[in-house]
Every structure is written in C-alpha cells, then in structure tokens.
Enzyme design. Structure first.
Site, PDB file in Angstrom:
ATOM      1  N   SER A 119      10.773  -8.496   4.907  1.00 59.90           N
ATOM      2  CA  SER A 119      11.102  -7.081   5.059  1.00 59.90           C
ATOM      3  C   SER A 119      12.079  -6.876   6.209  1.00 59.90           C
ATOM      4  O   SER A 119      12.070  -7.647   7.185  1.00 59.90           O
ATOM      5  CB  SER A 119       9.807  -6.321   5.368  1.00 59.90           C
ATOM      6  OG  SER A 119      10.085  -5.027   5.826  1.00 59.90           O
ATOM      7  N   TYR A 143       2.656  -4.972  10.966  1.00 55.97           N
ATOM      8  CA  TYR A 143       3.162  -5.306   9.625  1.00 55.97           C
ATOM      9  C   TYR A 143       4.406  -6.194   9.732  1.00 55.97           C
ATOM     10  O   TYR A 143       4.492  -7.265   9.117  1.00 55.97           O
ATOM     11  CB  TYR A 143       3.477  -4.022   8.832  1.00 55.97           C
ATOM     12  CG  TYR A 143       4.268  -4.303   7.578  1.00 55.97           C
ATOM     13  CD1 TYR A 143       3.672  -4.970   6.505  1.00 55.97           C
ATOM     14  CD2 TYR A 143       5.611  -3.940   7.467  1.00 55.97           C
ATOM     15  CE1 TYR A 143       4.397  -5.258   5.360  1.00 55.97           C
ATOM     16  CE2 TYR A 143       6.342  -4.222   6.322  1.00 55.97           C
ATOM     17  CZ  TYR A 143       5.728  -4.880   5.272  1.00 55.97           C
ATOM     18  OH  TYR A 143       6.458  -5.180   4.136  1.00 55.97           O
ATOM     19  N   LYS A 147       5.168 -10.349   8.677  1.00 54.15           N
ATOM     20  CA  LYS A 147       6.263 -10.845   7.823  1.00 54.15           C
ATOM     21  C   LYS A 147       7.077 -11.903   8.559  1.00 54.15           C
ATOM     22  O   LYS A 147       7.491 -12.901   7.975  1.00 54.15           O
ATOM     23  CB  LYS A 147       7.152  -9.682   7.382  1.00 54.15           C
ATOM     24  CG  LYS A 147       6.486  -8.760   6.388  1.00 54.15           C
ATOM     25  CD  LYS A 147       6.292  -9.451   5.046  1.00 54.15           C
ATOM     26  CE  LYS A 147       5.441  -8.664   4.091  1.00 54.15           C
ATOM     27  NZ  LYS A 147       5.149  -9.380   2.848  1.00 54.15           N
TER      28      LYS A 147
HETATM   29  N1  LIG Z   1       7.874  -1.476  -1.153  1.00 55.86           N
HETATM   30  C1  LIG Z   1       8.701  -1.677  -0.148  1.00 55.86           C
HETATM   31  O1  LIG Z   1       9.463  -0.787   0.237  1.00 55.86           O
HETATM   32  C2  LIG Z   1       8.768  -3.033   0.548  1.00 55.86           C
HETATM   33  C3  LIG Z   1       9.746  -3.248   1.537  1.00 55.86           C
HETATM   34  C4  LIG Z   1       9.804  -4.477   2.171  1.00 55.86           C
HETATM   35  C5  LIG Z   1       8.926  -5.500   1.807  1.00 55.86           C
HETATM   36  N2  LIG Z   1       7.975  -5.262   0.866  1.00 55.86           N
HETATM   37  C6  LIG Z   1       7.045  -6.353   0.500  1.00 55.86           C
HETATM   38  O2  LIG Z   1       7.112  -6.567  -0.891  1.00 55.86           O
HETATM   39  C7  LIG Z   1       5.850  -6.988  -1.383  1.00 55.86           C
HETATM   40  C8  LIG Z   1       5.461  -6.124  -2.566  1.00 55.86           C
HETATM   41  O3  LIG Z   1       5.444  -4.761  -2.167  1.00 55.86           O
HETATM   42  P1  LIG Z   1       5.071  -3.607  -3.198  1.00 55.86           P
HETATM   43  O4  LIG Z   1       5.780  -2.395  -2.743  1.00 55.86           O
HETATM   44  O5  LIG Z   1       5.242  -4.061  -4.583  1.00 55.86           O
HETATM   45  O6  LIG Z   1       3.533  -3.438  -2.838  1.00 55.86           O
HETATM   46  P2  LIG Z   1       2.280  -3.205  -3.801  1.00 55.86           P
HETATM   47  O7  LIG Z   1       1.144  -2.840  -2.925  1.00 55.86           O
HETATM   48  O8  LIG Z   1       2.623  -2.308  -4.928  1.00 55.86           O
HETATM   49  O9  LIG Z   1       2.055  -4.680  -4.384  1.00 55.86           O
HETATM   50  C9  LIG Z   1       1.347  -5.672  -3.691  1.00 55.86           C
HETATM   51  C10 LIG Z   1       0.370  -6.311  -4.670  1.00 55.86           C
HETATM   52  O10 LIG Z   1      -0.338  -7.359  -3.989  1.00 55.86           O
HETATM   53  C11 LIG Z   1      -1.723  -7.251  -4.272  1.00 55.86           C
HETATM   54  N3  LIG Z   1      -2.439  -7.799  -3.104  1.00 55.86           N
HETATM   55  C12 LIG Z   1      -2.470  -7.285  -1.846  1.00 55.86           C
HETATM   56  N4  LIG Z   1      -3.219  -8.058  -1.045  1.00 55.86           N
HETATM   57  C13 LIG Z   1      -3.658  -9.101  -1.796  1.00 55.86           C
HETATM   58  C14 LIG Z   1      -4.469 -10.230  -1.540  1.00 55.86           C
HETATM   59  N5  LIG Z   1      -5.029 -10.444  -0.339  1.00 55.86           N
HETATM   60  N6  LIG Z   1      -4.712 -11.092  -2.556  1.00 55.86           N
HETATM   61  C15 LIG Z   1      -4.174 -10.891  -3.790  1.00 55.86           C
HETATM   62  N7  LIG Z   1      -3.415  -9.828  -4.089  1.00 55.86           N
HETATM   63  C16 LIG Z   1      -3.156  -8.942  -3.113  1.00 55.86           C
HETATM   64  C17 LIG Z   1      -1.981  -5.780  -4.497  1.00 55.86           C
HETATM   65  O11 LIG Z   1      -3.111  -5.540  -5.311  1.00 55.86           O
HETATM   66  C18 LIG Z   1      -0.681  -5.329  -5.176  1.00 55.86           C
HETATM   67  O12 LIG Z   1      -0.762  -5.415  -6.588  1.00 55.86           O
HETATM   68  C19 LIG Z   1       4.891  -6.929  -0.190  1.00 55.86           C
HETATM   69  O13 LIG Z   1       4.791  -8.233   0.348  1.00 55.86           O
HETATM   70  C20 LIG Z   1       5.594  -6.006   0.779  1.00 55.86           C
HETATM   71  O14 LIG Z   1       5.245  -6.282   2.117  1.00 55.86           O
HETATM   72  C21 LIG Z   1       7.883  -4.063   0.218  1.00 55.86           C
END
Ligand SMILES: NC(=O)c1ccc[n+]([C@@H]2O[C@H](COP(=O)([O-])OP(=O)(O)OC[C@H]3O[C@@H](n4cnc5c(N)ncnc54)[C@H](O)[C@@H]3O)[C@@H](O)[C@H]2O)c1
Length: 325
Positions: A119, A143, A147
C-alpha cells in the site's frame, strides 16, 4: 497457471479472481470470510482458512498440494487505518503473522511465485509531489507498518530462498469492474460520498485550505479493474523468471482533488453534489501521487481508466446494489 488467491472473496481479490478465471487459469481461494462476500466468487473453490491461526501453514500446504498451485496472490489482510491504531497487536497478528504463515507454506511446498498487496500507506507523509518506490518509507500508522514489515519479510525470504515475488503498492483504489464485485465498505472517498448522498446528506470535504489549486487534498485514484490487471501482469512476469525490480507503485501518475472527485461523481449521477467544508483531518498529506515509471517500464502496465470512468462505475454499482436490496 494454478493460482491460490488469499483474500479472493474481498473487493480487490475478487476482481483479480475474475480476470484469472476469464483467461482460463485455475483458481483456488483462501479466505476466512471476515470481510469476504461469497457471491463474488460463485462456484470457485473456497478454502476457509484464517491465515493468522497456528494451523494455517499446515492447512495451506495441504491446499497447495491438492490444487497443484504454482503461484500465489496474497490479498488477505485487515486494511482499516483507524482500527489499526486502536488494535495494533491484532493488525500485526492478522497481517504479519498471516504472511509469515503463508511464506512458510510456500517454502515447504517449493511454490516460488508470489504477488503481495502492499500500500501507499508505507510512505507515510512524503515531502514530495510524486512518490518513487525508493524514497524512505515512514508509515504513520500500524496498518502501514504491517505492510512495510510484510515487504521486508518477503525481501529477506527472496534473498535466502528461490522465492520470486512482486510487491504492489496500491494508491487510492476505487470504482468497480463488475457490479457484483463492488466495494461495499464505506471507507474510501467514492463510497463515502455515495453513501451520504443515498442518505440525503451532502459530501464533506476535510480541509479546503491546503496548498493545492482548489485547496483540497490531491490523491492518485486507480480503477480497481486496472489494478487487478496489474496483478495479472505481475504473475506473468514471475512466470518468466526473477524480476529485475520487485516493488512497484500502482497508480495513474495523475492526481485528482477531493473537489474533482465530487464533481466527477456529480457528472456520473447527473446532478450536482454541493459539499460542506469541515476541518482538516490529522495525517492527511496535501498531495500523494504515484510515480508509475517503474511498473510501466518493467511490467508494461499502465492504467487505462480515468476519474470519470471510476465515478461512472461506482455510481452504476451503487444503483445496481440498491436495486438488489
Ligand atoms: N482497498 C484499498 O484501497 C487498498 C489500498 C491499498 C492496499 N490494499 C490491500 O489490498 C488487499 C485487499 O484489500 P481489499 O480492499 O480487497 O480488502 P477486503 O477486506 O475487501 O479483502 C480482504 C479479504 O481478506 C480476507 N481476510 C482478512 N483477514 C484474513 C485472514 N486472517 N485469513 C484469511 N482471510 C482473511 C477477508 O475476509 C477479505 O475477503 C489488502 O491486503 C489491503 O491491505 C487495499
């Protein structure tokens, strides 16, 4: 390819799953469903494993062998900055221990291709307009720390073993590639504005006196469909061998202000949203834009969609969801 996607029932993961499915790759999803939505993945195989649990490595090894997995995309993590400040230890357990358990399973099975969701939060409050990958990373919340630690763990394992990994640092992810995969969490600017509008409330701008053209903060918004494709490019690069560069910003290289986002959403809605101006929030840098030279040069990826596309897709998905309710 046979790809294990952790967090594949989440917002971004499910977009990547759909792209992989469309091009004929085999996909297995590992998700504890803490924030996943089952309808996003239809009939695809789902293994409900909590990556932070003590038995996660053994269970992952079994899944990797059963599905003959050759590549992994790791999305599963917690992602709320405020929550990470309130529950730091839990964030380290979820995001850092979860990744350590996954890396142990890769080491045991010899799977050597990994794409990791990082991120722009790793940068903290950089003192420059365009952020390059090699600037000092100084995250300002747990957070972002989780990362950055994840990136370090992967770098160390890459140095010591045959692991080949690509770490993608996402900027502001928004929009929807398919209506049923929309971001249902009301945490980012687009869903927040649309949620308030659905409740008859005006959007709020937190600070309109920043040193930017219109006084509001500027961010780099990347369409989730473009972002998803970057993972496919990364998987293909890993299949071709160890990448020369392994850490990439994923953004558009263009900034949009909060006012411009509200205007784009107004255009997509076909009516004008008139914002209220609130106080600045702590920890908001005035501008954060990705330098995307590396990903374009090394992986050949470039964002195709702009702000208007993101706004249209977000509005269409919100209308679709409202019609389903
Ligand atoms: N959405 C954003 O703007 C953004 C920006 C930068 C980075 N990210 C990163 O991208 C990734 C996906 O983000 P997203 O927006 O799709 O989030 P999201 O919460 O929709 O998806 C994350 C998924 O991981 C699963 N999960 C969480 N903890 C878990 C665990 N301990 N074991 C198994 N499954 C688990 C959740 O059930 C969920 O389905 C994350 O790593 C997040 O940090 C997201």
């Amino acid at each position: 390819m046979s790809v294990l996607v952790t967090g594949g029932a989440g917002y971004i993961g499910s977009h990547v799953v759909r792209l992989l499915e469309q091009r004929g790759d085999d996909v297995v999803i590992v998700d504890n469903m803490s924030n996943g939505i089952a309808s996003r993945i239809g009939e695809l195989p789902l293994e409900q494993i909590d990556l932070s649990h003590a038995d996660a490595t053994d269970r992952l090894v079994e899944v990797i062998e059963r599905y003959s997995v050759d590549s992994v995309v790791h999305f599963a993590a917690k992602k709320q900055v405020g929550e990470s400040v309130q529950r730091p230890l839990w964030y380290y357990q979820q995001n850092v221990t979860g990744l350590a358990n996954l890396l142990a399973a890769l080491e045991r099975t010899g799977v050597d291709r990994l794409v990791f969701s990082s991120s722009a939060a790793v940068y903290g409050m950089p003192d420059r307009l365009m952020v390059e990958e090699d600037i000092d990373c100084r995250p300002i919340n747990p957070y972002g720390q989780t990362k950055l630690i994840g990136e370090w763990m992967i770098d160390d394992v890459m140095a010591a073993t045959g692991l080949n990994a690509i770490k993608l640092r996402y900027f502001n992810v928004a929009g929807t590639g398919w209506n049923d995969l929309a971001d249902t969490a009301v945490m980012n600017l687009f869903p927040i504005v649309l949620d308030r509008d659905a409740r008859g409330l005006a959007p709020v701008i937190f600070g309109a006196d920043y040193d930017t053209d219109d006084g509001t903060c500027i961010r780099d918004y990347v369409h989730v469909k473009d972002l998803a494709l970057a993972h496919v490019y990364a998987l293909d690069a890993l299949a071709a061998g160890r990448p020369r560069v392994s850490t990439f910003n994923v953004g558009t290289g263009q900034g949009a202000s909060v006012r411009e986002v509200i205007d784009a959403l107004s255009d997509a809605l076909g009516r004008t949203l008139t914002p209220e101006i609130g106080d600045r929030r702590a920890g908001d840098p005035p501008r954060l834009i990705a330098d995307v030279t590396a990903i374009s040069t090394e992986l050949g990826w470039k964002a195709e969609y702009g702000l208007a596309d993101i706004a249209k897709s977000a509005v269409a998905a919100a209308a679709w969801r409202a019609a389903q309710a």
